[in-house]
Design a protein around this motif. Sequence first.
Motif: not given
Length: 384
Positions: A159-164, A179-184
């Motif tokens: 899982d993306c650790h920024v948006c869980g 939208r989460c910028g880290f995982c797009g």
Amino acid sequence: MRTCDPDAYRLLGVPVQATDALIRERYLALSRTFHPDRAGGSAEATRAFQAISGAYRALSEPAGRQAVDRELAIREPSRFAEGSGAVRAAEALAEGLGRLGVKRQRLPAPSRGRDLRVVVTVPFARAALGGDQPVQATWRAVCGDCGGQGSHHPSAEPDCHVCGGAGTVRVGVRRLSHRCGFCGGRGQVLLRPCVGCAGSGDCEASREVLVPIPPRCRDGQLLRVRGQGEAGGGGTSGTGGATGARGGGEPGDLIVDVRVSADPLLQIEGDDVVCALPLTLGQLLRGDSVDVPSLDGVQRLRLPAGVGDGQELRIAGRGLPRPEGGRGDLRFRVQVDVPSLAGTTRDAALAAWQTLEAAVGPQGHRRARRFAEAVVARQGDGDA
Ligand SMILES: [Zn+2]
Ligand SMILES: [Zn+2]
């Protein structure tokens, strides 16, 4: 571990909207990685294996999953945001699992491939006479290496650790969803992105198509080639059109936007092809044969005796194909190339020219003589 662990989803690396099939697939992948027999029996691996097993036990039972969801809804309500990227990611993953042989939840309906539009420059002669034009049709297709997942092991990516894993984050005082910028928006971080598409899930697909150009094709004309557009739904890169679409809908059409390249020597007038033909005085007087361009390649043209400036020469049947059959003509407009006398050769050339004029006499330049006589006559009228 407690049976009701709100971090169960995170431990398995799945969004809260994940299907049962996805949860099971992810659990199997992770437990293979951390199984004590395979991971060398380290304490960390054993702890991870126990945590993963506990999380799966909680989420695989309807009652256990409901309990996890209830507690999570209080602690982190944003993870249940509707329409988040995670829902789409979960659907995509479920489909990806189907490709890996796991039973699919829902088969996507076959869809017709999109029409492709391509601008093609066609040589002048081919546009005039017709013929096959090779055209490269390119489009973005689902990556054949990873089935559009962006990873060879989508269920094992964390899982993306920024948006869980939600694919969205809530920011600002009003807690608006972005939208989460880290995982797009994918909800996952790709540790092992697909080599074929670098994790994007799609790649450029192309195929060469021989497009039949009709005779008398015009600049700006649109030609539609059926079934040579983008492959239908389910098609992957490298598969071609009508014969290559796999498990999907009809391929789209290829729309060819024709640009006819101009010819520096030839022009079209009605059914005829016209060419300006500059000739030296010597060529005209001798009645030489000269090489001339045509739609059918270079031709040999014999200059008839007595042809002069402004006259037209004609090769019959070498023009445009006529709709009713046969072809128009190829016409040449003779232009005498008057020599330009300059530099060191000027005096010698002028002396030779004067010799020529004296030899030819006034009869040799009939048009010039008649013109001069007409002007003289006009002067006489004015004096009268
Ligand atoms: Zn790929
Ligand atoms: Zn993220």
